[in-house]
Scaffold this motif. Structure first.
Motif, PDB file in Angstrom:
ATOM      1  N   LEU A   1       0.837  -1.207   0.000  1.00 39.00           N
ATOM      2  CA  LEU A   1       0.000   0.000   0.000  1.00 39.00           C
ATOM      3  C   LEU A   1       0.874   1.260   0.000  1.00 39.00           C
ATOM      4  O   LEU A   1       0.607   2.223  -0.738  1.00 39.00           O
ATOM      5  CB  LEU A   1      -0.874  -0.019   1.258  1.00 39.00           C
ATOM      6  N   ALA A   2       1.940   1.264   0.828  1.00 37.68           N
ATOM      7  CA  ALA A   2       2.834   2.419   0.931  1.00 37.68           C
ATOM      8  C   ALA A   2       3.538   2.648  -0.409  1.00 37.68           C
ATOM      9  O   ALA A   2       3.652   3.796  -0.868  1.00 37.68           O
ATOM     10  CB  ALA A   2       3.855   2.177   2.030  1.00 37.68           C
TER      11      ALA A   2
ATOM     12  N   THR B   1       1.066   4.091  -2.873  1.00 38.59           N
ATOM     13  CA  THR B   1       0.762   5.494  -2.537  1.00 38.59           C
ATOM     14  C   THR B   1       1.935   6.390  -2.946  1.00 38.59           C
ATOM     15  O   THR B   1       1.744   7.461  -3.537  1.00 38.59           O
ATOM     16  CB  THR B   1       0.526   5.630  -1.017  1.00 38.59           C
ATOM     17  N   TYR B   2       3.156   5.917  -2.615  1.00 44.84           N
ATOM     18  CA  TYR B   2       4.346   6.701  -2.933  1.00 44.84           C
ATOM     19  C   TYR B   2       4.437   6.919  -4.453  1.00 44.84           C
ATOM     20  O   TYR B   2       4.694   8.017  -4.929  1.00 44.84           O
ATOM     21  CB  TYR B   2       5.577   5.957  -2.429  1.00 44.84           C
TER      22      TYR B   2
ATOM     23  N   ILE C   1       1.993   6.821  -6.716  1.00 42.47           N
ATOM     24  CA  ILE C   1       0.936   7.728  -7.209  1.00 42.47           C
ATOM     25  C   ILE C   1       1.309   9.183  -6.896  1.00 42.47           C
ATOM     26  O   ILE C   1       1.174  10.080  -7.726  1.00 42.47           O
ATOM     27  CB  ILE C   1      -0.429   7.351  -6.574  1.00 42.47           C
ATOM     28  N   PHE C   2       1.803   9.382  -5.679  1.00 43.75           N
ATOM     29  CA  PHE C   2       2.188  10.723  -5.243  1.00 43.75           C
ATOM     30  C   PHE C   2       3.312  11.268  -6.125  1.00 43.75           C
ATOM     31  O   PHE C   2       3.285  12.405  -6.585  1.00 43.75           O
ATOM     32  CB  PHE C   2       2.645  10.642  -3.788  1.00 43.75           C
TER      33      PHE C   2
END
Ligand code: ADP
Length: 490
Positions: free
Chosen positions: A24-25, A28-29, A31-32
């Motif tokens: 998940l991290a 997220t990283y 996408i960011f």
């Protein structure tokens, strides 16, 4: 420690959670990072539009060969931001103007002293930009590199390339902040989830621990005790109920065994007592006539025979219970076997002036254990004669009814009281204990019908009391015509 289900559950749970959180991290990283890059690119593109508009306006105000350079310097002064580098190159790759010179303080330098515009990666990007109308890329230099944008434009009939570099440092800082947040949030989340998971597992498994210690305390002496069922509907309730029903069955089996042992020892005690008494009487008298000795020996012999009979029956039943009585099936004619048995029982019947009659049957081929079937038929005949008064009648029939041979033995005895009929196949059960022992020559222990029923069932058939009233009784054995393979091991 790993032998504990609680610990294993917690470890598994934490491992899966760690994996999920890390994935998940990473997502997220990513996408960011991508959206930051997109925002930067949009920003560079818009900046280039504004810059070229200003440049266009300024060029019109200038004259002479350096008009573009002068206009560029004005545009750079107008659009200069701290983290941006502007540069204009002509078609030959020569720099026309760049923000690194105006003013010099705005020049971004790398750690090694190399300016971004002089780096090799910038040269590569610049070379590539001549081949493409608009190009985004990455250029080394500064703390975290630059995002680069190049676009073609024309001025005074010539084509130029505008390059804008934007430092990626603030974005990189933001991304590092995100990564750092994950770096402490994930371990704390895993720790909390692990501790919570351990307590949850402990709480859920507590009933199992309680059940196992309760079950450990249950033995032969307190077999009546049962596990407490907390919630009938959940899995543990189901387990407890299954365990309790196992205890029920075990208890019943224990009880049957206990009764069997008690009845067996009781049955054995009587002939042994008679044997001892008779021997003691014979030995206590000094002088006895040969007739008296003969009489005593006769009693001893009769009781010894009775003992042998009971022990043999017990042995048969014990082996049958353990499933260790090997059947030895062979092909023969059932009607012939019945006829032989009737013939053997004739002497007994004659002694009581009983008319023993076998109604001739058609040929009945069967594959079965002959000696066991003989034993069953003789048991039934013996009972019919034994429990019929002198002068009575015993009729034997054997015929086929569908898939079965039906062997019926009907007597004109006193019958069996209706309320006792369901119990006559029980082991050691006798309707009138005193009478059956006194009347029998070998002595009935109440095992004959249990053995007979087992024999019928071992052949996948059945034995039933089909009728019994004051006019007599009928016992019927149903034996399958076709033998089944499994009948060979009972
Ligand atoms: P036993 O060795 O005492 O005959 P069985 O198991 O063969 O034992 O029979 C159980 C009891 O069933 C007998 O004690 C008797 O009371 C009753 N019984 C069996 N067969 C008959 C019959 N044909 N007529 C009346 N009673 C019978």
């Amino acid at each position: 420690m790993l032998d504990s289900v609680r610990v294993r559950l917690t470890l598994w749970y934490s491992a899966v959670l760690t994996l999920v959180l890390i994935v998940l991290a990473l997502i997220t990283y990513f996408i960011f990072w991508r959206s930051t890059l997109q925002r930067t690119d949009v920003n560079l593109s818009e900046l280039s539009e504004a810059f070229l508009t200003t440049l266009d306006a300024e060029v019109k105000d200038q004259s002479g060969p350096d008009s573009l350079k002068l206009a560029g310097q004005v545009a750079i002064t107008e659009h200069r931001f701290r983290d941006h580098v502007f540069a204009i190159f002509d078609a030959a790759g020569n720099m026309v103007v760049s923000s690194q010179d105006v003013p010099p303080a705005a020049t971004a330098t790398s750690a090694s002293g190399e300016t971004p515009l002089s780096s090799r990666s910038f040269r590569r990007f610049l070379d590539a930009s001549f081949r493409s109308e608009r190009l985004f890329g990455k250029v080394r230099g500064g703390e975290d590199g630059y995002r680069a944008f190049a676009r073609h434009f024309s001025s005074g009939g010539k084509t130029y390339v505008l390059v804008i570099l934007q430092s990626f440092h603030p974005q990189q800082e933001m991304l590092e902040e995100v990564a750092a947040t994950f770096a402490w949030v994930i371990p704390i989340a895993i720790l909390l989830a692990g501790v919570g998971g351990y307590f949850l597992a402990r709480k859920s498994l507590a009933p199992v621990v309680a059940m196992s210690s309760q079950a450990g305390r249950i033995g032969a002496a307190n077999l009546h005790e049962r596990l407490a069922v907390q919630n009938e509907r959940d899995e543990l309730g189901h387990l407890a109920r299954s365990f309790n029903s196992l205890l029920d069955r075990l208890g019943q089996s224990f009880e049957r065994q206990r009764r069997f042992m008690a009845d067996a020892s009781h049955e054995l005690r009587t002939p042994v007592a008679i044997l001892r008494g008779e021997a003691e009487v014979a030995l206590s008298q000094q002088a006895r006539s040969p007739e008296e000795y003969r009489e005593s020996l006769g009693v001893l012999h009769q009781e010894a025979e009775r003992l042998t009979h009971i022990v043999e029956d017990l042995f048969t039943l014990t082996r049958a219970d353990a499933g260790q009585y090997p059947l030895q099936p062979r092909e023969f004619y059932l009607d012939e076997l019945v006829s032989e048995c009737v013939h053997s029982a004739r002497t007994l019947a004659l002694a009581k002036k009983i008319c023993l009659n076998f109604e001739e049957a058609s040929e009945s081929p069967i594959s079965a254990d002959e000696s066991l079937l003989r034993r069953m038929i003789l048991n039934l005949l013996d009972n019919a004669i034994k429990y019929t008064l002198d002068g009575g009648r015993v009729t034997v029939t054997c015929h086929r009814e569908g898939e079965n041979y039906v062997l019926s033995i009907t007597d004109t005895g006193a019958g069996i009281p209706t309320e006792l009929q369901p119990r006559i196949f029980e082991r050691f059960f006798r309707v009138d204990k005193a009478r059956s022992r006194a009347e029998s020559d070998g002595g009935g222990a109440g095992l004959g019908l249990s053995i007979s029923r087992w024999i019928a069932e071992a052949h996948h058939g059945r034995l039933e009391l089909t009728r019994s009233d004051s006019t007599g009784s009928t016992f019927s054995a149903y034996l399958p015509v076709e033998s089944r393979d499994s009948a060979s091991a009972c």
